[in-house]
Design a protein around this motif. Sequence first.
Motif, PDB file in Angstrom:
ATOM      1  N   UNK A 123       0.828  -1.204   0.000  1.00 45.49           N
ATOM      2  CA  UNK A 123       0.000   0.000   0.000  1.00 45.49           C
ATOM      3  C   UNK A 123       0.864   1.255   0.000  1.00 45.49           C
ATOM      4  N   UNK A 124       1.914   1.263   0.802  1.00 44.84           N
ATOM      5  CA  UNK A 124       2.822   2.419   0.854  1.00 44.84           C
ATOM      6  C   UNK A 124       3.516   2.621  -0.488  1.00 44.84           C
ATOM      7  N   UNK A 131       1.945   9.429  -5.796  1.00 43.19           N
ATOM      8  CA  UNK A 131       2.453  10.764  -5.478  1.00 43.19           C
ATOM      9  C   UNK A 131       3.450  11.236  -6.540  1.00 43.19           C
ATOM     10  N   UNK A 132       4.213  10.307  -7.132  1.00 45.17           N
ATOM     11  CA  UNK A 132       5.192  10.654  -8.170  1.00 45.17           C
ATOM     12  C   UNK A 132       4.560  10.807  -9.552  1.00 45.17           C
ATOM     13  N   UNK A 133       3.357  10.339  -9.728  1.00 50.96           N
ATOM     14  CA  UNK A 133       2.720  10.327 -11.039  1.00 50.96           C
ATOM     15  C   UNK A 133       2.687  11.685 -11.737  1.00 50.96           C
ATOM     16  N   UNK A 134       2.348  12.779 -11.069  1.00 48.57           N
ATOM     17  CA  UNK A 134       2.283  14.059 -11.783  1.00 48.57           C
ATOM     18  C   UNK A 134       3.580  14.449 -12.488  1.00 48.57           C
TER      19      UNK A 134
END
Length: 172
Positions: A123-124, A131-134
């Motif tokens: 999950x982490x 969070x890194x996707x953008x």
Amino acid sequence: MNRTLSGPRTATLLGDFPSSPAYRGLAEGLQRLIDDGRIPVGTRLPSERDLTAALGVSRTTVTRAYQLLREAGYASARQGSGTLAALPVARGHRGDHLLTPAEAGGDHLDLTCAATDAPAGMSAAYKAAVADLPSYLGGNGYFPSGLPALREALAARFTARGLPTSPCRRSS
């Protein structure tokens, strides 16, 4: 097979959790344990009194944490039956065709589904990836030679193991 988790065992699994506010930290810790499979779905969570004693927090803290879990779909409760770990159901999701192991008892091993539970920390890892996707959305999202950060990590790992490796493709 009904599993019940004791308060002391839950406290051990949780470890330290944020205490500001404590009920939210407790709920997030339990959610993480359910997400990554350390608390399997269908497991009866400790009673509020048992968990209160094991964690040294107020009963209100545990009550509010369990309420948050139920609201988020990570627990279900029925008076007199306790609180059971659950996973939220996505809207429009039909789970009736999933392959899941049947409840087998005794010496039987159910091989209907050969998939294991998600490893601890999954999950982490997903949250970190999201969070890194953008940072990857500015371009076309196509990396024929692989993600530069992943190539660098792999090269560093191979180099550390004694095989000098470069993350860059060398032309011949």
